[in-house]
Scaffold this active site. Structure first.
Site, PDB file in Angstrom:
ATOM      1  N   ASP A 205       0.832  -1.138  -0.148  1.00 25.91           N
ATOM      2  CA  ASP A 205      -0.083  -0.027  -0.153  1.00 25.91           C
ATOM      3  C   ASP A 205       0.831   1.359  -0.060  1.00 25.91           C
ATOM      4  OD1 ASP A 205      -2.166   1.461  -0.169  1.00 25.91           O
ATOM      5  OD2 ASP A 205      -2.865   0.940   2.045  1.00 25.91           O
TER       6      ASP A 205
ATOM      7  N   ASN B 230       1.116   3.361  -2.718  1.00 25.31           N
ATOM      8  CA  ASN B 230       1.844   3.888  -4.157  1.00 25.31           C
ATOM      9  C   ASN B 230       1.162   5.174  -4.734  1.00 25.31           C
ATOM     10  OD1 ASN B 230       2.798   1.211  -3.933  1.00 25.31           O
ATOM     11  ND2 ASN B 230       1.331   0.324  -5.476  1.00 25.31           N
ATOM     12  N   GLY B 231      -0.110   5.318  -4.359  1.00 27.11           N
ATOM     13  CA  GLY B 231      -0.670   6.582  -4.777  1.00 27.11           C
ATOM     14  C   GLY B 231      -0.188   7.788  -3.854  1.00 27.11           C
TER      15      GLY B 231
ATOM     16  N   ARG C 161      -0.897   8.769 -10.046  1.00 26.26           N
ATOM     17  CA  ARG C 161      -0.880   7.763  -9.401  1.00 26.26           C
ATOM     18  C   ARG C 161      -0.120   6.538 -10.003  1.00 26.26           C
ATOM     19  NH1 ARG C 161      -3.958   7.042  -5.194  1.00 26.26           N
ATOM     20  NH2 ARG C 161      -4.501   4.774  -5.531  1.00 26.26           N
TER      21      ARG C 161
ATOM     22  N   HIS D 267       2.592   3.321  -9.107  1.00 28.77           N
ATOM     23  CA  HIS D 267       2.511   1.933  -9.267  1.00 28.77           C
ATOM     24  C   HIS D 267       3.573   1.394 -10.109  1.00 28.77           C
ATOM     25  CE1 HIS D 267      -1.370   1.902  -7.335  1.00 28.77           C
ATOM     26  NE2 HIS D 267      -1.962   2.616  -8.382  1.00 28.77           N
TER      27      HIS D 267
ATOM     28  N   THR E 180     -10.616  -7.701  -5.361  1.00 25.18           N
ATOM     29  CA  THR E 180     -12.188  -7.476  -5.990  1.00 25.18           C
ATOM     30  C   THR E 180     -12.526  -6.332  -5.905  1.00 25.18           C
ATOM     31  OG1 THR E 180     -12.703  -8.766  -4.012  1.00 25.18           O
ATOM     32  CG2 THR E 180     -12.618 -10.188  -6.062  1.00 25.18           C
ATOM     33  N   GLU E 181     -12.193  -5.485  -5.050  1.00 24.89           N
ATOM     34  CA  GLU E 181     -12.552  -4.286  -4.870  1.00 24.89           C
ATOM     35  C   GLU E 181     -11.896  -2.996  -5.573  1.00 24.89           C
ATOM     36  OE1 GLU E 181     -11.826  -6.313  -2.048  1.00 24.89           O
ATOM     37  OE2 GLU E 181     -14.129  -6.842  -2.056  1.00 24.89           O
TER      38      GLU E 181
ATOM     39  N   TRP F 116     -11.670  -2.779  -8.831  1.00 26.81           N
ATOM     40  CA  TRP F 116     -12.294  -2.528  -9.792  1.00 26.81           C
ATOM     41  C   TRP F 116     -13.192  -1.250  -9.675  1.00 26.81           C
ATOM     42  CZ3 TRP F 116     -10.794  -5.252 -13.971  1.00 26.81           C
ATOM     43  CH2 TRP F 116     -10.786  -6.630 -13.950  1.00 26.81           C
TER      44      TRP F 116
ATOM     45  N   LEU G 174      11.590 -20.226  -4.807  1.00 27.07           N
ATOM     46  CA  LEU G 174      10.686 -19.232  -4.278  1.00 27.07           C
ATOM     47  C   LEU G 174       9.129 -19.528  -4.842  1.00 27.07           C
ATOM     48  CD1 LEU G 174       9.755 -16.703  -2.481  1.00 27.07           C
ATOM     49  CD2 LEU G 174      10.760 -15.222  -4.192  1.00 27.07           C
TER      50      LEU G 174
HETATM   51  C1  FPP Z   1      -2.015   0.205  -3.171  1.00 28.12           C
HETATM   52  O1  FPP Z   1      -1.492   1.575  -3.425  1.00 28.12           O
HETATM   53  C2  FPP Z   1      -1.516  -0.627  -4.223  1.00 28.12           C
HETATM   54  C3  FPP Z   1      -2.510  -1.250  -5.392  1.00 28.12           C
HETATM   55  C4  FPP Z   1      -3.755  -1.292  -5.214  1.00 28.12           C
HETATM   56  C5  FPP Z   1      -1.708  -2.034  -6.335  1.00 28.12           C
HETATM   57  C6  FPP Z   1      -0.411  -2.632  -6.224  1.00 28.12           C
HETATM   58  C7  FPP Z   1      -0.249  -3.501  -7.426  1.00 28.12           C
HETATM   59  C8  FPP Z   1       0.935  -3.599  -7.908  1.00 28.12           C
HETATM   60  C9  FPP Z   1       2.029  -2.789  -7.301  1.00 28.12           C
HETATM   61  C10 FPP Z   1       1.344  -4.639  -8.962  1.00 28.12           C
HETATM   62  C11 FPP Z   1       1.902  -5.594  -8.642  1.00 28.12           C
HETATM   63  C12 FPP Z   1       1.936  -6.697  -9.716  1.00 28.12           C
HETATM   64  C13 FPP Z   1       2.672  -7.853  -9.735  1.00 28.12           C
HETATM   65  C14 FPP Z   1       2.789  -8.920 -11.019  1.00 28.12           C
HETATM   66  C15 FPP Z   1       3.505  -8.451  -8.434  1.00 28.12           C
HETATM   67  P1  FPP Z   1      -2.703   2.827  -3.387  1.00 28.12           P
HETATM   68  O2  FPP Z   1      -2.795   2.961  -4.694  1.00 28.12           O
HETATM   69  O3  FPP Z   1      -3.961   2.455  -2.692  1.00 28.12           O
HETATM   70  O4  FPP Z   1      -2.060   3.573  -2.711  1.00 28.12           O
HETATM   71  P2  FPP Z   1      -2.553   4.847  -1.731  1.00 28.12           P
HETATM   72  O5  FPP Z   1      -3.205   4.168  -0.640  1.00 28.12           O
HETATM   73  O6  FPP Z   1      -1.302   5.592  -1.359  1.00 28.12           O
HETATM   74  O7  FPP Z   1      -3.523   5.608  -2.563  1.00 28.12           O
END
Ligand code: FPP
Length: 245
Positions: free
Chosen positions: A23, A25-26, A36, A40, A69-70, A72, A134
């Site tokens: 969590d 990334n955004g 955002r 990612h 699933t959420e 989307w 792994l």
């Molecule tokens: C949460 O950050 C992250 C996600 C919803 C997506 C994470 C998915 C990946 C990094 C792709 C992984 C892929 C593979 C193949 C392993 P957020 O966007 O909810 O961040 P925020 O809470 O700061 O908005």
């Protein structure tokens, strides 16, 4: 001076299965005035690094929550971008993963993914199916409640067709019908980004896992942060409901 967790951890007591909610990334991107998806994209670099770190440390199972699933419900651009990033990851990384002995498995309902994401994920599983260094499980279109619900439906079908007796249903039978069939339950669950909840991730399988939360955003997560979590895990007292002698 801060501790060097990489040297501090006990290499003989490494958790067999680490599960991660990646969590933040955004927010990582927002802090840099970037879109955002930039967060990612950077998150994928962390995935590469952590897969390598798990191989180095001898972790046998790594489960990553890539798309729930959420998820989307997010704007179409972000959903499309995430699908593209995952597709790109499997295409670009598959040779390296194969050579490192990584076995890829997808947890979740992948039938409803865009065609390219589905076929790359299926190819990655097929290509790496005989590896055993792994086990990298990627939860895509995954929800813990849906996982349990599917398991119940499969069991009911078996009861209806006289393959199984109601009195023989036990916890192992439920586990054997989950997406994680044959995967041991996680020992340690890490969530980055500051929130302290499970968000429908492996809710059955995490019953006895140690939970570790950090404010670090996933794109900033390193091998050192992973070792910090493992160090804390090693200093906890796992009793599974019993008492210590
Ligand atoms: C949460 O950050 C992250 C996600 C919803 C997506 C994470 C998915 C990946 C990094 C792709 C992984 C892929 C593979 C193949 C392993 P957020 O966007 O909810 O961040 P925020 O809470 O700061 O908005």
């Amino acid at each position: 001076m801060s501790k060097n967790y990489i040297d501090l951890i006990d290499k003989n007591n490494i958790p067999a299965h680490v599960a991660v909610i990646m969590d933040g990334n955004g927010r990582w991107a927002k802090k840099r005035n970037m879109p955002r998806l930039y967060g990612h994209r950077q998150a994928m670099e962390t995935v590469r690094l952590i897969v390598e770190s798990c191989v180095d440390l001898g972790i046998k199972y790594l489960t990553l929550y890539a798309f729930s699933t959420e998820n989307w419900r997010r704007p179409k651009d972000e959903v499309d971008g995430l699908m593209k990033l995952m597709t790109e990851y499997f295409i670009k990384e598959i040779d390296k993963l194969y050579k490192k002995g990584v076995k890829v498995r997808i947890l979740g309902d992948i039938d409803n993914l865009p065609g390219s994401a589905k076929s790359c994920a299926v190819d990655a599983m097929e290509r790496t199916k005989d590896n055993n260094i792994l086990n990298m499980n990627v939860a895509i279109n995954y929800g813990g409640r849906a996982d349990i619900l599917n398991s119940c439906k499969q069991i009911i079908q078996k009861v209806n067709s006289n393959e199984l007796l109601i009195e023989d249903i036990n916890e192992d039978i439920i586990s054997e019908h989950l997406y994680t069939k044959d995967i041991p339950d996680p020992d340690l669950m890490i969530r980055t980004g500051g929130e302290k909840r499970l968000s429908n991730f492996l809710i059955w399988q995490l019953s006895y896992a140690e939970l570790w939360f950090t404010d670090v955003y996933w794109p900033d997560f390193t091998k050192e942060t992973l070792c910090n979590a493992i160090y804390d895990y090693q200093n906890r007292d796992r009793r599974y409901g019993g008492l210590n002698q």
